[in-house]
Scaffold this active site. Structure first.
Site, mmCIF file in Angstrom:
data_model
loop_
_atom_site.group_PDB
_atom_site.id
_atom_site.type_symbol
_atom_site.label_atom_id
_atom_site.label_comp_id
_atom_site.label_asym_id
_atom_site.label_seq_id
_atom_site.Cartn_x
_atom_site.Cartn_y
_atom_site.Cartn_z
ATOM 1 N N ARG A 14 -0.664 2.950 -11.826
ATOM 2 C CA ARG A 14 -0.438 1.718 -12.596
ATOM 3 C C ARG A 14 -1.055 0.524 -11.870
ATOM 4 O O ARG A 14 -1.397 0.611 -10.692
ATOM 5 C CB ARG A 14 1.069 1.457 -12.756
ATOM 6 C CG ARG A 14 1.778 2.443 -13.637
ATOM 7 C CD ARG A 14 3.206 2.011 -13.965
ATOM 8 N NE ARG A 14 4.098 2.120 -12.829
ATOM 9 C CZ ARG A 14 4.717 1.078 -12.251
ATOM 10 N NH1 ARG A 14 4.534 -0.141 -12.710
ATOM 11 N NH2 ARG A 14 5.524 1.273 -11.228
ATOM 12 N N ASP A 57 6.518 10.575 -2.784
ATOM 13 C CA ASP A 57 7.053 9.296 -2.307
ATOM 14 C C ASP A 57 6.427 9.047 -0.946
ATOM 15 O O ASP A 57 6.839 9.644 0.060
ATOM 16 C CB ASP A 57 8.585 9.373 -2.214
ATOM 17 C CG ASP A 57 9.186 8.087 -1.644
ATOM 18 O OD1 ASP A 57 8.421 7.218 -1.164
ATOM 19 O OD2 ASP A 57 10.423 7.958 -1.675
ATOM 20 N N VAL A 58 5.434 8.174 -0.899
ATOM 21 C CA VAL A 58 4.645 8.018 0.329
ATOM 22 C C VAL A 58 5.388 7.261 1.433
ATOM 23 O O VAL A 58 4.907 7.182 2.557
ATOM 24 C CB VAL A 58 3.271 7.354 0.053
ATOM 25 C CG1 VAL A 58 2.352 8.319 -0.664
ATOM 26 C CG2 VAL A 58 3.419 6.048 -0.711
ATOM 27 N N ASN A 61 -2.137 1.577 -1.325
ATOM 28 C CA ASN A 61 -1.844 0.545 -2.327
ATOM 29 C C ASN A 61 -0.387 0.533 -2.788
ATOM 30 O O ASN A 61 0.107 -0.497 -3.234
ATOM 31 C CB ASN A 61 -2.773 0.772 -3.531
ATOM 32 C CG ASN A 61 -2.293 0.057 -4.775
ATOM 33 O OD1 ASN A 61 -2.535 -1.146 -4.940
ATOM 34 N ND2 ASN A 61 -1.590 0.768 -5.653
ATOM 35 N N SER A 79 -1.268 -8.748 1.094
ATOM 36 C CA SER A 79 -1.013 -9.830 0.122
ATOM 37 C C SER A 79 -1.128 -11.162 0.846
ATOM 38 O O SER A 79 -0.874 -11.230 2.061
ATOM 39 C CB SER A 79 0.405 -9.679 -0.444
ATOM 40 O OG SER A 79 0.806 -10.867 -1.097
ATOM 41 N N TYR A 96 9.208 -8.628 1.738
ATOM 42 C CA TYR A 96 7.842 -8.327 1.272
ATOM 43 C C TYR A 96 6.793 -8.954 2.205
ATOM 44 O O TYR A 96 5.825 -8.297 2.602
ATOM 45 C CB TYR A 96 7.691 -8.856 -0.156
ATOM 46 C CG TYR A 96 6.379 -8.551 -0.824
ATOM 47 C CD1 TYR A 96 6.122 -7.298 -1.376
ATOM 48 C CD2 TYR A 96 5.379 -9.522 -0.922
ATOM 49 C CE1 TYR A 96 4.919 -7.027 -2.013
ATOM 50 C CE2 TYR A 96 4.177 -9.260 -1.555
ATOM 51 C CZ TYR A 96 3.951 -8.014 -2.103
ATOM 52 O OH TYR A 96 2.754 -7.748 -2.724
ATOM 53 N N ALA A 134 7.133 -9.775 5.306
ATOM 54 C CA ALA A 134 7.143 -9.047 6.587
ATOM 55 C C ALA A 134 6.374 -7.734 6.466
ATOM 56 O O ALA A 134 5.595 -7.367 7.357
ATOM 57 C CB ALA A 134 8.582 -8.776 7.021
ATOM 58 N N LYS A 190 3.954 -7.029 4.422
ATOM 59 C CA LYS A 190 2.519 -7.274 4.231
ATOM 60 C C LYS A 190 1.860 -7.822 5.502
ATOM 61 O O LYS A 190 0.708 -7.521 5.791
ATOM 62 C CB LYS A 190 2.305 -8.211 3.038
ATOM 63 C CG LYS A 190 2.709 -7.593 1.696
ATOM 64 C CD LYS A 190 1.910 -6.325 1.402
ATOM 65 C CE LYS A 190 2.222 -5.714 0.059
ATOM 66 N NZ LYS A 190 1.424 -4.517 -0.239
#
Ligand code: NAP
Length: 248
Positions: free
Chosen positions: A16, A64-65, A91, A143, A156, A158, A160
């Site tokens: 997606r 589930d990576v 990703n 990001s 998030y 932290a 990234k």
């Protein structure tokens, strides 16, 4: 000959949003794709079908990576099917936004596991195979939140920022083996991840983007495909910001 012919590429979360766009772009350039997903098999199979319809090759692999077993099984499924892995796009990602006072420790852990731990686990598993071939391209999707920080996203941001440190450390570690490791840092791109942002935040964002628009999935896909290509052979440890000028 297509630019990425004979290249085997894995895209985590390729079913997606941005991952799907990256997978389709790599396939368009001739790569054979492994489309990883966690829960939405239909979406992953649709991407596989679209690639096959376009004359390419692809398989979908559930994993589930964020778990060691998941990451290892994804890379094993790739080498079992195609014998090698040339390109890894880390990703897969998620959010659990809230102000720190209201954020639960499990929201912190889930985001770190899905975004950062997965990048480390998949890279660790893939590098073993890449080293043997003395070739590899790893592109990690970070990001601008990991560069500038974003209120309501301590978890998030932290994760990234961690991906950026990981990218640079691994780039130094594996450079002598012909493997490059880079990151792409998108600004705001309309996907399932961002579609529910409150109106006041989106209008504030729009005023802060010099190029005057949100990013398109394709903007990120082109940058990622470049870093995954042979043309980017002399670029490693780099963070390519794709944000319309927002964070400069
Ligand atoms: P999205 O539309 O929500 O798609 C997320 C993808 O990740 C899905 O394919 C999902 O698969 C997969 N995924 C989630 N958890 C997983 C797990 N544990 N194991 C395997 N796959 C998993 O998100 P997106 O907006 O395209 O974001 C993609 C990446 O770009 C993320 O790393 C995100 O942080 C980053 N990014 C996005 C933006 C933006 O504005 N959208 C900006 C900067 C960075 P299932 O559906 O099967 O769960």
């Amino acid at each position: 000959m297509s630019q990425l012919a004979d290249r085997i590429a894995v895209v985590t979360g390729g079913s997606r949003g941005i991952g799907r766009g990256i997978a389709l772009e790599l396939a368009k350039r001739g790569a054979t794709l492994v489309i990883n997903y966690n829960s939405n098999a239909d979406a992953a199979n649709e991407v596989v079908e679209q690639i096959k319809t376009g004359g390419g090759q692809a398989i979908a692999v559930q994993a589930d990576v964020g778990t060691e077993d998941g990451a290892n099984s994804l890379i094993k499924a790739t080498t079992d099917a195609y014998g090698k892995i040339d390109i890894l796009i880390n990703n897969a990602g998620t959010t659990r936004d809230n102000v720190i006072m209201l954020m639960k420790p499990e929201d912190f852990d889930t985001v770190i596991q899905t975004n950062l731990r997965s990048t480390w686990l998949c890279s660790k598993a893939a590098v073993r195979t890449m080293m043997r071939k003395r070739y590899g391209r790893i592109v990690n999707i970070t990001s601008i939140s990991g560069i500038a920080g974003n209120a309501g996203q301590t978890n998030y941001s932290a994760s990234k920022a961690g991906i950026i440190g990981l990218t640079k450390a691994l780039a130094r570690e594996v450079a002598s083996r012909g493997i490059t490791v880079n990151a792409v840092a998108p600004g705001f791109v309309l996907t399932d991840l961002t579609k529910d942002l409150p109106e006041d935040i989106t209008s504030q964002l729009n005023n802060n983007i010099p190029l005057g628009r949100w990013g398109e999935i394709q903007d990120v896909a082109y940058s990622t495909a470049f870093l995954a290509s042979d043309e980017a052979a002399y670029i490693t440890g780099h963070v390519l910001v794709v944000d319309g000028g927002m964070a400069m």
